[in-house]
Each structure stands twice: as C-alpha cells, then as structure tokens.
Design a protein around this motif. Structure first.
Motif, mmCIF file in Angstrom:
data_model
loop_
_atom_site.group_PDB
_atom_site.id
_atom_site.type_symbol
_atom_site.label_atom_id
_atom_site.label_comp_id
_atom_site.label_asym_id
_atom_site.label_seq_id
_atom_site.Cartn_x
_atom_site.Cartn_y
_atom_site.Cartn_z
ATOM 1 N N SER A 123 0.848 -1.190 0.000
ATOM 2 C CA SER A 123 0.000 0.000 0.000
ATOM 3 C C SER A 123 0.879 1.234 0.000
ATOM 4 N N PHE A 124 0.257 2.409 -0.231
ATOM 5 C CA PHE A 124 1.024 3.656 -0.173
ATOM 6 C C PHE A 124 1.583 3.882 1.229
ATOM 7 N N ALA A 125 0.807 3.510 2.241
ATOM 8 C CA ALA A 125 1.287 3.667 3.618
ATOM 9 C C ALA A 125 2.505 2.781 3.872
ATOM 10 N N LEU A 145 4.389 12.485 -5.811
ATOM 11 C CA LEU A 145 4.150 12.135 -4.408
ATOM 12 C C LEU A 145 5.370 12.414 -3.530
ATOM 13 N N LEU A 192 4.439 6.806 2.382
ATOM 14 C CA LEU A 192 3.768 8.031 1.974
ATOM 15 C C LEU A 192 2.977 8.601 3.149
ATOM 16 N N ALA A 239 -1.916 10.061 1.078
ATOM 17 C CA ALA A 239 -2.599 8.803 0.767
ATOM 18 C C ALA A 239 -4.109 8.996 0.793
ATOM 19 N N THR A 250 -5.846 3.490 -4.569
ATOM 20 C CA THR A 250 -5.439 2.884 -3.297
ATOM 21 C C THR A 250 -4.240 1.955 -3.427
#
Length: 509
Positions: A14-16, A69, A20, A25, A34
């Motif tokens: 995931s982005f987390a 990002l 990030l 996010a 997502t």
C-alpha cells in the motif's frame, strides 16, 4: 547505478507501506487510487528518502505520481516566509504534458499547502511572471519559456531542492538536451534529482552521468512490453478504402485517437471526418495554445469523440477511457508506435490499437511490429463494411451532419473570429456485415442557438483589417466557413460500458 528492480503486481504494498504521509494517501483514496502501480511501488521508498532516482516505465505506467508524491511529501511545510523562489522544478517536453502534470499536482499541493505554476510558450508570459513574483513552490516548465524568463530576470533556480525530468527520452528526441543541461546546471548541487523516462537510451544516459548522484535505478517493465490488455491489429487495405474505414471505426461508440505523420495530414483528415459526420478535433504543432486548449476540452468533455493528432500527442495526453487508437499513418519507428499506442489501455483499462497498412507500407509495418515486440492480428480488407470493423469498434455507428465546429470565444483584441452554434441532428449508419458486436449505445445531440459571424469565404486563417475586429476563422484552420455562414456545434456523445467517472485517476496515470 544499482541493478534494475521490478515489483510484481500481485505483491504490491500500500502507499502507507511505502512511507507516503497519511494526508497524501487520503487524497489519492478519495479519488479511488489505493494501490501503487509497479513503477510507484519500486521508486517511492528511495525517492521519499531523498535519493536520486532513475525510473523507467512504459507510457501509462503511473510515472507522474511516482515523482509528484515524493516531491510534495518532501516539500510540505518547509518554505521560509521570506522566500518566493521555486523550491522544486519539473521539466517536461510539451505544454500539454505540463498541464496534465499540473492537474495531477493540484489536489496534492493543496493538501500540503504548496503553490504551483506552469510555464510554457505559446501564451502570454505576463501571468507567469506575476505568479513567479508572488512566489511559487513547484514550477512545471518547458525548457524554452523557462530559459526566456530566466534570461529576463523573472526567475531564479538557486533555491531548487528537487529537480524532476519527465519524459527524458522525448526531451532528447526534440533536441531539448542543451537547454535541459543549462537549466539543471542552474540548480544547486546536492539537491535531489529524479529522472523518469519510457526508455533509457544513450541520450538519457548522458544526463544521468552528469546530473544524478549515485542514482537508484528502477525498471518496472521491459522497454518493448506493450500493455497486457492492449490488442494490436493491422488492417491491410487499398489507399482508396482508407477514409471509409476510418469513418467506420471513429463513428462507433467511445473515444478514438487517430495518428497521422504530418501536420497537414492531421488537418486534412480532421476536415474529412467532420464532413463525413464524425465530431473530430485536431492536435498538432501548427495550432496556437488557445486552439489546443479548446480542442482538448472538447475531446475531454465528449463533444468531440475523435482526436486526430501528430506525434505531439503521443506523450503526455491523458484522456479518460480512450478505447481505440488508430495509426492512420504508421509511425517511422517502434518507440513512436508504443508511445502512440499508450493513449489507450491506461491505468488497468483495456484498449485496441489498429494500424492501417497500404500495399506499399506492408513491409515497413511488419518491421515495425517486430521491433516493437508485438504480434498483431492481420486482416485484409477488400472494401468498407468488413465484419472485423465492428469487432474492433463495437456498437451502433452514429454520424452527426457537419461533425463538430468549434468557434473560439470573442476576444476583446479581435484576435480571433467568433460565432454561435447551430443545432444539428444525428444521423445513424450501420455498416454492412456489422454482425452485432457488444451492446453499446451512442446518442447524437444537437446544440442550439444561431451563430452569426461576419467572415469572408475561404479557408480559416489569420487576416488583418477584418470588420468588427474579427478574423476569418481560426488560426488553427480547423473550421471552413463560407461567406455569412453560421458556426455549427454538434455533439456525438458516446456512452460506453467501460466509461470511468474517476477522471483524476485516469489522467494522472
């Protein structure tokens, strides 16, 4: 440089997980984004950590967010109140790409409290100068105009913390490398530098060696790999069947991008398709910025269902749900083929690519396919109405008498002609041997109102001494109007089963 890395889509974090910040996010999640794409998953950990990154991914792979990002995350909350100089520089080869990057950046920048500005030629520089004086965090620029502003003393790059070079290989193809070197030399040494490209060739390697410090290299896919959901076809046909075949394909539901090799060819084909009843706009180097913007807005909104373009649109043009790309003129080399074809099958969607090949082009098209690493399905068309056309572009054919005529808004300076719009009804056509295909619908909607423009006969073009401060037609040569003719605006809007409302996601990726 480190060894290239690749991240399988089945194991994407995931982005987390990639580090990030949660607020960024959340901005992505609100727009239905997502899961990182492979190029994003590969590069984000290094770019967020401040390392120089060299990223290669095919067109449509998500490179824009891969550099936006980390750029926003690293700049958030760091501006000195006394500073107005740009802190980040994103160099792009075309004005269209600059606008697309800006659209993707805006919601992220708002969440982080950052300001941004595009800088490119073809438009007046005063708004750009005023924005730079007020202060800009992120500058998205084409090399030529930026060098002009620096030379006039309106901009300095000595506060740049992060430099991004997007579509580096296209920069090289367009001859921008000397300007790019001068601009990067004007940024402080030691700042972070991110370079993204669809291919990593010798020209790009020169920039890497000169400006990137121990870069981490990530390649998300093969330079020749087409999108998995992209179907490739070659239609062998006589030259006299070329236009009827294009009319058949482009009058089907959905958005279509048709590529020609020359600006003259794009203009002529746009005129022919509109005359046949296909709402069409053009995009090429002879258009002024105002005409480019109007044409792209018409294509984005669906008022025009077909865009005829030269290779200027092969990169950086992101439009939702383009289901069909047609190479009316086969490109000169395989890289151009892959970039053109990348206008469809974006962000996980499926798409179809069709190349028209006349007898004298057959050998070149075979060589092109081999170099591009594709194996297209080849069909010989004896004439219009072949069943394969409905297979490639399913649905009921709709023709709008007159196609689409765009008239620019009235300018106070009288720099462009203006006219109203006249409603046109939709005429329907079903080709011979259409054989059904998948069920889709398309509606033709006529505009309303009358248009009166005092314009002389003849082809649209720039003239002086016009009455009422108007010129005869548009600089783009997009509309043909006789004496006292009315401007016509008609819409052929296609509704497709794959149409996506998540425009932010599709444009950004």
């Amino acid at each position: 440089m480190s060894n290239p890395s690749s991240t399988p889509s089945s194991t994407l974090p995931s982005f987390a997980d990639l580090g990030l910040p949660a607020d960024l996010a959340a901005v992505l999640a609100k727009r239905g984004i997502t899961t990182p794409t492979p190029i994003q998953a590969a590069t984000l950990p290094d770019s967020l950590a401040g390392r120089d990154v060299l990223g290669r991914g095919r067109t449509g792979s998500g490179k824009t967010f891969a550099f936006l990002l980390p750029l926003v995350a690293r700049l958030a909350g760091g501006r000195s109140a006394a500073s107005t100089r740009p802190r980040a520089l994103v160099l792009v080869p075309t004005r269209e790409l600059a606008q697309q990057v800006q659209e993707s950046l805006v919601p992220l920048a708002e969440a982080a409290g950052l300001t941004s500005r595009t800088v490119f030629g073809g438009v007046g520089q005063n708004p750009q100068v005023q924005a730079l004086r007020k202060g800009v965090d992120v500058l998205i620029a084409c090399p030529g105009r930026l060098e002009d502003l620096i030379g006039q003393g309106h901009c300095r790059l000595d506060a740049i913390e992060i430099s991004v070079l997007d579509e580096a290989d296209h920069m090289a193809d367009l001859g921008f490398l000397p300007a790019v070197r001068r601009l990067l030399n004007a940024t402080p040494k030691g700042g972070q530098r991110l370079l993204f490209s669809a291919t990593l060739d010798k020209a790009v390697d020169v920039l890497v060696k000169q400006f990137l410090d121990q870069p981490v290299t990530h390649e998300a896919d093969s330079p020749q790999s087409p999108v998995k959901k992209m179907d490739h076809h070659v239609l062998r046909l006589a030259r006299e069947h070329r236009l009827p075949t294009l009319v058949d394909l482009t009058s089907a539901p959905g958005r279509t991008v048709v590529f020609t090799r020359t600006k003259h060819g794009a203009k002529a084909l746009t005129r022919q398709l509109n005359k046949a009843g296909v709402p069409t706009v053009e995009l090429h180097g002879n258009l002024g910025q105002g005409a480019r913007t109007r044409n792209m807005e018409a294509f984005h909104s669906g008022r025009a269902t077909t865009l005829v373009a030269t290779d200027i649109a092969a990169r950086g043009i992101h439009v939702d749900d383009v289901s069909l790309v047609v190479h009316a003129d086969p490109p000169a080399e395989h890289k151009a083929y892959l970039h053109r074809s990348g206008r469809t099958a974006r962000a996980g969607s499926a798409g179809t690519v069709v190349t028209l090949s006349t007898p004298e082009q057959d050998r070149d098209v075979r060589d092109l396919a081999r170099a591009a690493g594709i194996k297209p399905r080849i069909t010989v068309l004896e004439g219009p109405g072949h069943p394969v056309l409905t297979e490639l572009a399913p649905g009921e054919r709709v023709l709008v008498p007159g196609g689409l005529v765009l008239t620019p808004p009235t300018q106070r300076s009288g720099s462009e002609g203006s006219g109203g719009s006249a409603g046109n009804g939709a005429a329907k056509r079903t080709p011979q041997g259409s054989g059904g295909g998948r069920s889709r619908s398309r509606r033709g909607r006529g505009g309303s109102g009358s248009g009166q423009a005092k314009q002389g006969g003849g082809q649209a073009g720039q003239r002086s001494g016009q009455r009422s401060g108007q010129r005869s037609g548009q600089r783009s040569g997009q509309t043909r109007q006789g004496g006292g003719s009315t401007g016509g605006r008609a819409q052929g809007v296609g509704q497709k089963s794959r149409h996506s409302a998540a425009s932010f996601s599709a444009k950004a990726r």
